[in-house]
Design a protein around this motif. Sequence first.
Motif, PDB file in Angstrom:
ATOM      1  N   PRO A 123      -5.857  -6.992   0.918  1.00 57.13           N
ATOM      2  CA  PRO A 123      -6.510  -7.576   0.645  1.00 57.13           C
ATOM      3  C   PRO A 123      -6.288  -9.190   1.016  1.00 57.13           C
ATOM      4  N   ASN A 129      -9.220  -2.926   4.381  1.00 57.31           N
ATOM      5  CA  ASN A 129     -10.106  -3.838   2.828  1.00 57.31           C
ATOM      6  C   ASN A 129      -8.948  -3.308   1.964  1.00 57.31           C
ATOM      7  N   ALA A 130      -8.608  -2.081   1.714  1.00 60.92           N
ATOM      8  CA  ALA A 130      -7.420  -1.268   0.501  1.00 60.92           C
ATOM      9  C   ALA A 130      -6.575  -1.860   1.574  1.00 60.92           C
ATOM     10  N   ARG A 131      -6.328  -1.860   2.484  1.00 62.44           N
ATOM     11  CA  ARG A 131      -4.733  -2.324   2.748  1.00 62.44           C
ATOM     12  C   ARG A 131      -4.209  -3.726   2.545  1.00 62.44           C
ATOM     13  N   TYR A 169       0.996  -0.871   0.350  1.00 61.21           N
ATOM     14  CA  TYR A 169      -0.220   0.028  -0.207  1.00 61.21           C
ATOM     15  C   TYR A 169       0.601   1.163   0.180  1.00 61.21           C
ATOM     16  N   ASP A 185     -13.353  -0.776   7.840  1.00 60.23           N
ATOM     17  CA  ASP A 185     -13.509  -1.266   6.519  1.00 60.23           C
ATOM     18  C   ASP A 185     -13.002  -1.511   5.242  1.00 60.23           C
ATOM     19  N   GLN A 186     -13.115   0.019   4.881  1.00 60.88           N
ATOM     20  CA  GLN A 186     -12.667   0.291   3.427  1.00 60.88           C
ATOM     21  C   GLN A 186     -10.853   0.547   3.516  1.00 60.88           C
ATOM     22  N   THR A 236      -8.764  -6.645  14.560  1.00 60.22           N
ATOM     23  CA  THR A 236      -9.409  -7.351  14.279  1.00 60.22           C
ATOM     24  C   THR A 236      -9.517  -8.942  14.988  1.00 60.22           C
ATOM     25  N   GLU A 260      -3.874 -17.050   7.740  1.00 59.47           N
ATOM     26  CA  GLU A 260      -3.742 -15.618   7.132  1.00 59.47           C
ATOM     27  C   GLU A 260      -1.971 -14.479   7.320  1.00 59.47           C
ATOM     28  N   LEU A 283      -6.170 -10.534   3.762  1.00 56.96           N
ATOM     29  CA  LEU A 283      -7.150 -11.213   4.269  1.00 56.96           C
ATOM     30  C   LEU A 283      -8.829 -10.682   4.423  1.00 56.96           C
ATOM     31  N   SER A 284      -9.355 -10.599   3.522  1.00 54.92           N
ATOM     32  CA  SER A 284     -10.326 -10.439   2.787  1.00 54.92           C
ATOM     33  C   SER A 284     -11.189 -11.338   3.830  1.00 54.92           C
ATOM     34  N   GLY A 285     -12.455 -11.134   4.092  1.00 56.42           N
ATOM     35  CA  GLY A 285     -13.166 -11.883   4.960  1.00 56.42           C
ATOM     36  C   GLY A 285     -12.902 -11.586   6.814  1.00 56.42           C
TER      37      GLY A 285
END
Length: 448
Positions: A346, A342-344, A180, A338-339, A269, A276, A348-350
């Motif tokens: 990816p 998720n952007a940083r 990122y 969350d945004q 988290t 992960e 670890l999505s979910g």
Amino acid sequence: MSNSIRVKKLPKDTGPAGWDAILRPGRSFPELDSTIRADWVVIGAGFAGLAAARRLSQLRGGDKIVLLEAAQLAQGPSGRNSGFMIDLPHELNSETYAGGQEEDLKQIRLNRAAIDFAGEMAEEFGLGSMVFGRHGRVTGAATAKGEKHIQSYCSHLDGLQESYQLLDAEAMQALTGIEYYRHGLFTAGAAMIQPAAYVREIAAGLSKQVAIFENSPVIEINTGPVHRISTPKGQVEAPKIILAVNGHIQSFGFLPKRLMHLFTYASMTRALSADEVKRLGGKPNWGVLPADPMGTTVRRVSDYRGSGDRLTVRNRFTLNQSMEVSPAELRRVLKDHDQAFNARFPMLSGVAMEHRWGGRLCLSLNSVPVFGELEQGIYSAACQNGLGAVKGTLSGMLAAEMAVEGKTPMVSEYLAYDAPKRLPPEPFLSVGANMTLRWKEWRAGIEL
Ligand SMILES: Cc1cc2nc3c(=O)[nH]c(=O)nc-3n(C[C@H](O)[C@H](O)[C@H](O)COP(=O)(O)OP(=O)(O)OC[C@H]3O[C@@H](n4cnc5c(N)ncnc54)[C@H](O)[C@@H]3O)c2cc1C
């Protein structure tokens, strides 16, 4: 002359302090439920209150010192922040964190004295390097504008003759595991703490010399040569008080219409699985501050006493002059967490956020503290202006020093600030400030 100060509002913290929630239950302290006499009462067990109690115990070893905390220890702002104790200029009101040169030189000197003071406490009380570590700080830029912020901050550091190290995208990825950041800046003088563990372990260390009571909010003070400080179930009679309640100093009737109550928010988290952690890569413990003051702070903390490997994001500011935010207001900012996550991350999505919270900061319009003797025998260590881990520690330490020794050189320096400026009237202040914050956050782009 005696006078009665009725406390108008007690602190209300929104959401669980994630840093505390991931720790095993620690030592608890009793609620005050009797009348006691003391030489000193410190009100508020955050950075400022703990530092004040510590300094008093150093300067007045045989005295009886009482520390009263409204909530459970480590639940207040000092236990729910991002844990950066920063030595260098970090002016939230500025575009680049930098302030005026002369002011910055003075602040750096004072901040470093506070970090040393905290470091000595940490060493004496056996806090490990995961709870208080002199790891320095990393600032990350995700955009060209962020890079410009870093460049301009570096020019300011050159002027201050402060050293730093620039990090390229590869070095940032080696640290964080993510792609990122385009650039980073490392400066060595900051400390990083696990804030809730810090509060709890410093309190435990102090408890040999200080009588600590939690869940004991001060609701009234009857002032006089000996002040009578009341909580719902008890009282303390003492000639000297240090008020270390940051913005809540206003609830005690001081500084009306001069303090801004800013909130910021964080999400943490659940513990990451081994798979992960492998997918994430990077180093196990790190923190990255945003190049744009309106951006997102990210921290990874790995397995401190069984807490698991977790990531935390912090962003968004709102001005809430009521000194409270509701769970509904908290929910409104979470999409930005969350945004940002998720952007940083990816890979670890979910991964779900387990803890979400908000917390108070206190600022004055002209970025000055509320420090000094407010009434006879009542000293203030409040209004930390956004860098509260270090400035809280500093103001608590100096308030104790002033109450015992008078105007030492460092106390005189801290007393030299102007008084906080009067705020514009409502609703102009809140509407204007919140619109400006939203606009600046929008301008921060993906730094947020
Ligand atoms: C999410 C978040 C991230 C942050 N990140 C950072 C960071 O990385 N670095 C940094 O420097 N700062 C950070 N801050 C700001 C920092 O946490 C505060 O500035 C700091 O906690 C101020 O310290 P303090 O001791 O002055 O006040 P507080 O921490 O607010 O402590 C005051 C205490 O007084 C108690 N109190 C209030 N009223 C009463 C009463 N009537 N009776 C008894 N007790 C009372 C409160 O419960 C509280 O525990 C962050 C804040 C938040 C919310």
